[in-house]
Design a protein around this motif. Structure first.
Motif, PDB file in Angstrom:
ATOM      1  N   ARG A 150       0.900  -1.077   0.101  1.00  0.00           N
ATOM      2  CA  ARG A 150       0.016  -0.062  -0.083  1.00  0.00           C
ATOM      3  C   ARG A 150       0.832   1.163   0.014  1.00  0.00           C
ATOM      4  O   ARG A 150       0.149   2.444  -0.112  1.00  0.00           O
ATOM      5  CB  ARG A 150      -1.157   0.177   1.092  1.00  0.00           C
ATOM      6  CG  ARG A 150      -1.941  -1.113   1.014  1.00  0.00           C
ATOM      7  CD  ARG A 150      -3.285  -0.572   2.025  1.00  0.00           C
ATOM      8  NE  ARG A 150      -2.785  -0.686   3.591  1.00  0.00           N
ATOM      9  CZ  ARG A 150      -2.733  -1.921   4.539  1.00  0.00           C
ATOM     10  NH1 ARG A 150      -3.199  -3.173   3.828  1.00  0.00           N
ATOM     11  NH2 ARG A 150      -2.135  -1.903   5.697  1.00  0.00           N
ATOM     12  N   GLY A 151       2.275   1.172   0.337  1.00  0.00           N
ATOM     13  CA  GLY A 151       3.011   2.216   0.216  1.00  0.00           C
ATOM     14  C   GLY A 151       3.860   2.351  -1.216  1.00  0.00           C
ATOM     15  O   GLY A 151       3.074   2.447  -2.257  1.00  0.00           O
ATOM     16  N   ASP A 152       5.160   2.159  -1.109  1.00  0.00           N
ATOM     17  CA  ASP A 152       5.922   2.396  -2.370  1.00  0.00           C
ATOM     18  C   ASP A 152       6.758   0.930  -2.447  1.00  0.00           C
ATOM     19  O   ASP A 152       7.902   0.945  -1.840  1.00  0.00           O
ATOM     20  CB  ASP A 152       6.766   3.665  -2.353  1.00  0.00           C
ATOM     21  CG  ASP A 152       7.679   3.637  -3.556  1.00  0.00           C
ATOM     22  OD1 ASP A 152       7.655   2.789  -4.388  1.00  0.00           O
ATOM     23  OD2 ASP A 152       8.124   4.774  -3.792  1.00  0.00           O
ATOM     24  N   PRO A 153       6.214  -0.084  -2.946  1.00  0.00           N
ATOM     25  CA  PRO A 153       6.786  -1.471  -2.880  1.00  0.00           C
ATOM     26  C   PRO A 153       8.021  -1.499  -3.746  1.00  0.00           C
ATOM     27  O   PRO A 153       9.029  -2.407  -3.234  1.00  0.00           O
ATOM     28  CB  PRO A 153       5.616  -2.439  -3.331  1.00  0.00           C
ATOM     29  CG  PRO A 153       4.829  -1.378  -4.128  1.00  0.00           C
ATOM     30  CD  PRO A 153       4.941  -0.132  -3.483  1.00  0.00           C
ATOM     31  N   LEU A 154       8.198  -0.883  -4.732  1.00  0.00           N
ATOM     32  CA  LEU A 154       9.205  -0.954  -5.707  1.00  0.00           C
ATOM     33  C   LEU A 154      10.565   0.025  -4.903  1.00  0.00           C
ATOM     34  O   LEU A 154      11.814  -0.621  -4.942  1.00  0.00           O
ATOM     35  CB  LEU A 154       9.062  -0.206  -6.753  1.00  0.00           C
ATOM     36  CG  LEU A 154       8.127  -0.912  -7.835  1.00  0.00           C
ATOM     37  CD1 LEU A 154       7.944  -0.051  -9.084  1.00  0.00           C
ATOM     38  CD2 LEU A 154       8.564  -2.400  -7.741  1.00  0.00           C
TER      39      LEU A 154
END
Length: 235
Positions: A56-60
């Protein structure tokens, strides 16, 4: 446990894992994965929830900057990779990055089960990606290919090649061989005649042949008379 997305990397994840630690479960689970050890003792549903927060955040950004130092951190990373909302060709580099990190059956099987085709072309891409891994000299690369097959590809269109690919697994390791027996038992439930024909040829390694028969006989989805008839193929 918070439900907010992660805003940081490894330190934040480790704090969450410390709060979820269960020494009793750590001891129990380590008994199931010989040669590997858990740092915290966190159950899989909680690890999945942590991975969802990362997604839900910035997985990359998380994947680029995280440096897993424990079984649990590695599992979370794998679940983040499988949960990426990306078509296969964009997800593939992260799968390739994760494969060398797999050193036990639990990481392998959870990763495979979660690596579902999601976009048009994913199924073909995953099938082609796994194809050369069946003959890998690395035990968990071979098991990855096998478990991926039994998890997502037990379908008529993959039957002929799928059985041929399983026969390409020659790694002597227990978890590679057990994976093949497990996969053949899964195929048998849907395609009993084809798997029985393979067993009748007696071309599988004896251990794999006998373990396959055992796994089929353990299934509640196979009729008693079929189970009895399969005993004629034991080696």
């Amino acid at each position: 446990m918070s439900t907010l997305p992660f805003t940081g990397g490894d330190p934040e994840l480790r704090r969450e894992l410390e709060q979820l630690a269960d020494p009793g479960y750590k001891t129990f689970h380590e008994g199931l994965i010989p040669g590997s050890s858990m740092t915290y003792g966190v159950r899989l549903p909680a690890l999945r929830a942590l991975a969802q927060r990362v997604l839900r955040g910035d997985p990359l950004d998380f994947l680029r900057n995280s440096r897993p130092a424990s079984y649990e951190e590695t599992m979370v990373r794998g679940l983040v990779v499988t949960g990426l909302q990306l078509p296969w060709e964009e997800k593939r580099p992260w799968v390739e990055d994760f494969l060398p990190r797999i050193d036990n059956w639990a990481l392998c099987d959870t990763f495979c089960n979660s690596l579902k085709p999601r976009f048009p072309g994913d199924e073909e891409g995953l099938w082609a990606f796994a194809r050369p891994l069946y003959s890998s000299a690395q035990e968990y690369e071979a098991r990855f290919a096998v478990v991926l097959q039994l998890s997502h590809f037990v379908k008529a269109e993959h039957l002929e090649e799928g059985l041929l690919l399983l026969q390409q697994v020659q790694h002597p390791g227990y978890y590679a061989k057990m994976g093949v027996a497990w996969a053949l038992s899964v195929w048998y439930v849907s395609f009993p005649q084809e798997v029985e024909a393979l067993l009748a040829q007696r071309t599988l390694e004896p251990w794999v042949q006998n373990k396959t028969i055992q796994k089929i006989r353990e299934s509640r989805r196979v009729r008693p008379e079929e189970k009895e008839a399969l005993l004629r193929y034991k080696r």
